[in-house]
Design an enzyme around this catalytic site. Structure first.
Site, mmCIF file in Angstrom:
data_model
loop_
_atom_site.group_PDB
_atom_site.id
_atom_site.type_symbol
_atom_site.label_atom_id
_atom_site.label_comp_id
_atom_site.label_asym_id
_atom_site.label_seq_id
_atom_site.Cartn_x
_atom_site.Cartn_y
_atom_site.Cartn_z
ATOM 1 C CB SER A 71 -0.886 -0.036 1.261
ATOM 2 O OG SER A 71 -1.795 1.023 1.209
ATOM 3 C CG ASP A 90 -1.288 4.254 1.673
ATOM 4 O OD1 ASP A 90 -1.740 4.114 0.520
ATOM 5 O OD2 ASP A 90 -1.627 3.527 2.624
ATOM 6 C CE LYS A 135 -10.891 2.114 1.620
ATOM 7 N NZ LYS A 135 -9.576 2.683 1.305
ATOM 8 C CG ASP A 149 -22.355 8.879 -5.333
ATOM 9 O OD1 ASP A 149 -23.602 8.742 -5.354
ATOM 10 O OD2 ASP A 149 -21.784 9.949 -5.062
ATOM 11 C CB THR A 207 -22.272 9.434 -9.105
ATOM 12 O OG1 THR A 207 -23.514 10.133 -9.095
ATOM 13 C CG2 THR A 207 -21.162 10.349 -8.629
ATOM 14 C CD GLN A 264 -5.508 0.025 9.618
ATOM 15 O OE1 GLN A 264 -6.658 -0.340 9.827
ATOM 16 N NE2 GLN A 264 -4.962 -0.031 8.433
HETATM 17 P P1 5BU Z 1 -1.368 0.722 6.776
HETATM 18 O O1 5BU Z 1 -0.338 1.788 6.737
HETATM 19 O O2 5BU Z 1 -0.795 -0.691 6.595
HETATM 20 O O3 5BU Z 1 -2.250 0.814 7.988
HETATM 21 O O4 5BU Z 1 -2.272 1.006 5.488
HETATM 22 C C1 5BU Z 1 -3.422 0.271 5.158
HETATM 23 C C2 5BU Z 1 -3.967 0.695 3.811
HETATM 24 O O5 5BU Z 1 -5.117 -0.070 3.533
HETATM 25 C C3 5BU Z 1 -4.388 2.150 3.723
HETATM 26 O O6 5BU Z 1 -4.119 2.581 2.415
HETATM 27 C C4 5BU Z 1 -5.863 2.129 3.952
HETATM 28 O O7 5BU Z 1 -6.513 3.167 3.240
HETATM 29 C C5 5BU Z 1 -6.246 0.787 3.383
HETATM 30 N N1 5BU Z 1 -7.410 0.170 4.073
HETATM 31 C C6 5BU Z 1 -7.378 -0.167 5.398
HETATM 32 O O8 5BU Z 1 -6.390 0.021 6.094
HETATM 33 N N2 5BU Z 1 -8.473 -0.752 5.978
HETATM 34 C C7 5BU Z 1 -9.594 -0.997 5.296
HETATM 35 O O9 5BU Z 1 -10.543 -1.530 5.862
HETATM 36 C C8 5BU Z 1 -9.610 -0.633 3.923
HETATM 37 C C9 5BU Z 1 -8.517 -0.071 3.339
HETATM 38 BR BR1 5BU Z 1 -11.136 -0.960 2.947
#
Ligand code: 5BU
Length: 477
Positions: free
Chosen positions: A255, A257, A312, A315, A319, A428
């Site tokens: 991921s 990010d 994700k 809508d 859309t 998270q």
């Molecule tokens: P992390 O840095 O390993 O916590 O990133 C997790 C990625 O997975 C991050 O881009 C979130 O937007 C994505 N994600 C998530 O963490 N949990 C979810 O339930 C979903 C996506 Br759907």
């Protein structure tokens, strides 16, 4: 006590079996059970609630089996046996107890509802017993509350080791009929062909539980390799992904990010050999442009991975058509995989699929989320699985926390993965690769900060690759 609940003429076991067959509570044919096993017979005793006379007959027959037993209360196993236990309780003036599936999160946090004293004996009532696990679970909850369980009564004993397993736990199982009784009554009544009788007899013999076994070996579905699954996939994207996973020996999705495209491309180039797919959030890049997309595609060819844009979509169909194909990001021009929430209903999938027509793009549905307190649970998750199963031409799997479907073509991908369990400051939650792949049966780990936040992202990616792949090998064996 009344001898029986109001009923014109008391049912016999034979007449009840014929009645159950006539209301489709027992069916013969080809069925895929929840566990993924193929079965020639299917019982759905829940339909009884639409047939009050059948319910009364069942309650009377069950009562007849246990009237000489010693007990102070009845406890029906949810859901089908609950109304049956209620009928027995009301007509024989025996109090009922209810076992909650989960303890309440507030108030008394009780698991058992109803009035009882320590040492009381409770009779468990169930509709079907296979391995005996659900009766045993109920008994354990009752016992934990100080209630004794010595007997249980069931309408159908599927002859799959239930009585033995319960006997091993000092519970005597009384049953009205067995699978073999069903076969002999229905075949004598001309309701089953001799071929079907043979098939079902064979099925019963092959699916016997041993009391000390959790799951019978014939029932335990074989875990397929990624290569075996690739050959069962009709969607080109899931086939490609599974082949990459097998070839590169990785179930790791990076991921990526980060917020600068150069940083992202560097990260992907370094970790490319260890991943099967890179996941992006195009809308978090400060400098997203066509050149970035071009370079990312080149890296995907160089290192052989797919590109997943974690947009994700959520809508209405009309859309998402524009969000997917247009705007600044024109996602449908470069992503191999996208994902969608099912909050709007199946229309979101139909809208996205319209854009993906003729392109090699697969869609993941977000069936569960990793964040604390999220609402993607229970019925929402189940409906999402149903939408996925109904759209095999476009939906290739789920974002989820554990295996949700036994369909080998559907991929399970889990975010919220670190080498140690835990939680970040914004909700998270993290599980380990071992927990996600080996214990929860998911296929793919999605890792962000565990890799790009490490001092050596390449080494971190390598470690996640090994941990994820080892967990997959452990599941295979
Ligand atoms: P992390 O840095 O390993 O916590 O990133 C997790 C990625 O997975 C991050 O881009 C979130 O937007 C994505 N994600 C998530 O963490 N949990 C979810 O339930 C979903 C996506 Br759907």
């Amino acid at each position: 006590m009344a001898a029986s609940i109001m009923s014109c003429s008391p049912a016999t076991t034979e007449s009840l079996i014929i009645q159950l067959h006539s209301i489709d509570a027992v069916k013969f044919g080809d069925f895929t059970l929840k566990s993924g096993i193929q079965s020639p017979v299917y019982f759905d005793l829940r339909v009884m609630i639409s047939h009050p006379k059948v319910m009364v007959d069942v309650a009377n027959l069950l009562w007849g089996k246990i009237s000489s037993c010693n007990f102070k209360s009845l406890c029906g196993v949810p859901y089908t046996a609950l109304p049956i236990a209620t009928l027995m309780s009301a007509s024989h003036d025996v109090p009922m107890l209810i076992r909650r599936k989960e303890a309440k999160g507030y108030g008394t946090k009780k698991l058992i509802e109803g009035t009882f004293s320590e040492g009381d004996v409770c009779m468990i009532v169930e509709d079907v017993v296979s391995s005996g696990s659900s009766v045993l679970e109920t008994a354990e909850s009752l016992q934990a509350a100080g209630i004794r369980v010595t007997d249980a009564v069931v309408l159908l004993n599927r002859e799959q080791g239930g009585p033995e397993k319960l006997a091993a736990n000092n519970i005597k199982l009384h049953s009205i009929f067995t699978m073999n009784d069903v076969l002999s009554v229905l075949s004598s009544a001309g309701k089953m062909s001799p071929e079907m009788v043979d098939r079902v007899t064979k099925y019963i013999a092959e699916n016997k539980f041993k009391p000390d076994q959790q799951v019978p070996s014939a029932v335990k579905p074989k875990v397929l390799t990624y290569a075996e699954r690739a050959s069962q996939c009709t969607h080109s994207v899931s086939r490609r992904l599974l082949k990459i996973m097998e070839q590169k020996k990785t179930n790791l999705v990076l991921s990526a990010d980060v917020t600068k495209s150069k940083e992202l491309l560097d990260l992907v180039d370094k970790t490319g050999p260890h991943i099967c797919m890179v996941k992006t959030h195009a809308d978090t890049l400060d400098d997203f442009c066509d050149d970035f997309v071009e370079k990312l595609k080149q890296l995907s060819n160089k290192h052989n991975f797919l590109i997943f844009e974690d947009r994700k979509f959520a809508d209405i169909g009309n859309t998402v058509v524009h969000q997917f194909s247009g705007g600044v990001h024109r996602i449908s021009d470069w992503a191999d995989v996208i994902n969608a929430h099912t909050v709007p209903g199946a229309g979101v999938v139909q809208g996205l699929q319209k854009v993906a027509q003729g392109k090699d793009i697969g869609c993941l549905l977000i069936a569960e989320m990793s964040s604390a307190g999220n609402l993607a649970t229970g019925d929402y998750t189940q409906v999402t699985v149903k939408i996925a199963e109904e759209n095999p031409d476009f939906v290739i799997g789920f974002i989820c926390l554990s295996k949700l479907s036994s369909n080998p073509a559907l991929l399970h991908m889990t975010p919220g993965v670190q080498l140690k369990e835990g939680q970040d400051a914004l909700g998270q939650r993290y599980l380990t690769p071992q927990e996600v792949i080996s214990n929860r049966g998911s296929d793919i780990i999605i890792v962000g900060r565990g890799i790009y936040g490490a001092s050596d992202p390449t080494e971190a990616a390598r470690q996640f690759q090994i941990a994820g792949y080892d967990a997959y090998l452990a599941r295979l064996s």
